[in-house]
Enzyme design. Structure first.
Site, PDB file in Angstrom:
ATOM      1  N   CYS A 118     -37.978  23.630  92.894  1.00 23.94           N
ATOM      2  CA  CYS A 118     -37.120  22.390  94.023  1.00 23.94           C
ATOM      3  C   CYS A 118     -36.978  21.683  94.490  1.00 23.94           C
ATOM      4  CB  CYS A 118     -39.189  22.159  93.059  1.00 23.94           C
ATOM      5  SG  CYS A 118     -40.537  22.787  93.019  1.00 23.94           S
ATOM      6  N   HIS A 133     -38.432  15.910  98.282  1.00 23.33           N
ATOM      7  CA  HIS A 133     -39.593  16.645  97.923  1.00 23.33           C
ATOM      8  C   HIS A 133     -41.191  16.438  97.586  1.00 23.33           C
ATOM      9  CE1 HIS A 133     -41.052  20.187  95.665  1.00 23.33           C
ATOM     10  NE2 HIS A 133     -41.478  19.839  94.628  1.00 23.33           N
ATOM     11  N   ASN A 136     -47.248  22.574  98.447  1.00 22.15           N
ATOM     12  CA  ASN A 136     -45.594  22.372  98.001  1.00 22.15           C
ATOM     13  C   ASN A 136     -45.148  23.771  97.312  1.00 22.15           C
ATOM     14  OD1 ASN A 136     -43.673  22.172  95.441  1.00 22.15           O
ATOM     15  ND2 ASN A 136     -44.599  21.674  94.483  1.00 22.15           N
TER      16      ASN A 136
END
Ligand code: UT7
Length: 311
Positions: A109, A233, A263
């Site tokens: 990520c 993030h 996500n």
């Protein structure tokens, strides 16, 4: 000294949307639990990294007014390539008609920030134009029977053109970090699905984001008050809130899209960044803090002076 700056940007999300109510039909969960604990309401699934990336990249290149033969390097941040071999970057390179090198970069990520920082170094090394893409299809490696993970993830892509055309530096400070000792907290074996210790990742994520952001701001010689926009993030709204609180940055400065994306790993920072830019949340000269963390456990932050092409 050649300076890179961002001259084009675009995103892509697959068509299929999965709601929290849909998930409640699949595992023992509820819209109320997912919303309260994560902030996610819907996510896009069934995307292919090569297709989402190609679409976003075409739009970003059109915006920058750059033709395929002008791109010197394609850098794809992904942790869920369509195939193990070849790199999805090579497939995208061909789809776009590029005539340059292309490689995948896996920093989970944190991948997009790793990619952007890497692109800026290549510009300083003499390249003229680089395509940086963050894209993931987490739905393809999600265990849809595990309520501890399947409620979080989604698919998407964001593409940026970075050009050697800045009159001043736009990357002011950055930090790339990895804590491999914590690799077993979040992993996916070949041919298998994501396994995660959610609570442990949560705790480490908050501290890693704080540390990366502080290092990047320190290197940029700026303090948090000077940051106009934070692009974190998009893992969990509670992680973003906790990290920003530790950094003494108000939530109003955060770019947040996770309620409609979930996500999306390497795509999450570009998706939130482009959304903020398209909603006029940054003006030329503003300082933007990008900060991510992910499996590895990687973390990365960058302070960027927003310096778009004059229209
Ligand atoms: O890109 C990096 C990727 N990962 C992350 O950033 C994940 C970081 N971690 C998280 O976001 C959170 O830890 C989760 C969202 C995964 C879980 O939230 P939490 O507040 O840490 O919940 P928990 O694991 O402490 O579980 C609390 C309770 C448990 O029940 P008991 O033991 O209290 O009875 C879980 O079994 O919630 C239960 N639970 C659920 N209940 C309904 C866990 N998942 C669910 C669910 N629906 N989906």
């Amino acid at each position: 000294m050649p300076y890179g700056r961002i001259t084009g940007w675009a995103t892509n999300l697959p068509d299929r949307i999965l709601t929290n109510d849909d998930l409640a039909q699949m595992v023992d969960t509820s819209d109320e639990w997912i919303t309260t604990r994560t902030g996610v309401k819907t996510r896009h699934i069934d995307g292919k990294v090569t297709e989402m990336s190609t679409s976003a990249a075409l739009d970003a290149m059109a915006m920058a007014g750059v033709s395929p033969d002008q791109i010197d390097l394609l850098l794809l941040a992904t942790t869920s390539p369509d195939q193990q071999i070849p790199a999805s970057a090579s497939v995208i390179q061909h789809s776009l008609g590029l005539t340059c090198g292309a490689f995948d970069l896996n920093a989970a990520c944190s991948g997009f920030v790793y990619g952007l920082v890497t692109a800026m170094q290549f510009i300083q090394g003499g390249m003229e134009r680089i395509l940086v893409i963050g894209s993931d299809s987490l739905s393809s490696i999600t265990n849809w029977e595990d309520r501890g993970t399947c409620i979080l993830f989604g698919d998407g892509a964001g593409a940026f053109v970075v050009e050697n055309s800045g009159e001043q530096p736009s990357l002011l400070g950055w930090d790339l970090m990895s804590d491999g000792e914590a690799a077993d907290l979040l992993y996916c074996e070949h041919g298998d699905k994501i396994v995660m210790d959610g609570q442990a990742v949560f705790r480490k994520a908050v501290l890693a984001m704080e540390a990366a952001a502080l290092t990047a701001m320190d290197k940029a010689n700026v303090v948090s008050d000077e940051i106009k926009l934070v692009v974190p993030h998009q893992a969990n709204i509670r992680i973003i809130e906790a990290a920003l609180k530790r950094l003494d940055i108000p939530m109003e400065k955060a770019a947040v899209v996770l309620s409609s994306t979930g996500n999306t790993s390497a795509a999450s920072i570009p998706l939130a960044f482009v959304d903020a830019v398209n909603n006029d949340r940054v003006e030329p000269g503003d300082l933007v803090l990008l900060v991510g963390f992910g499996a590895g456990m990687t973390s990365a932050a960058a302070v960027v002076r927003w310096d778009p092409p004059k229209t």
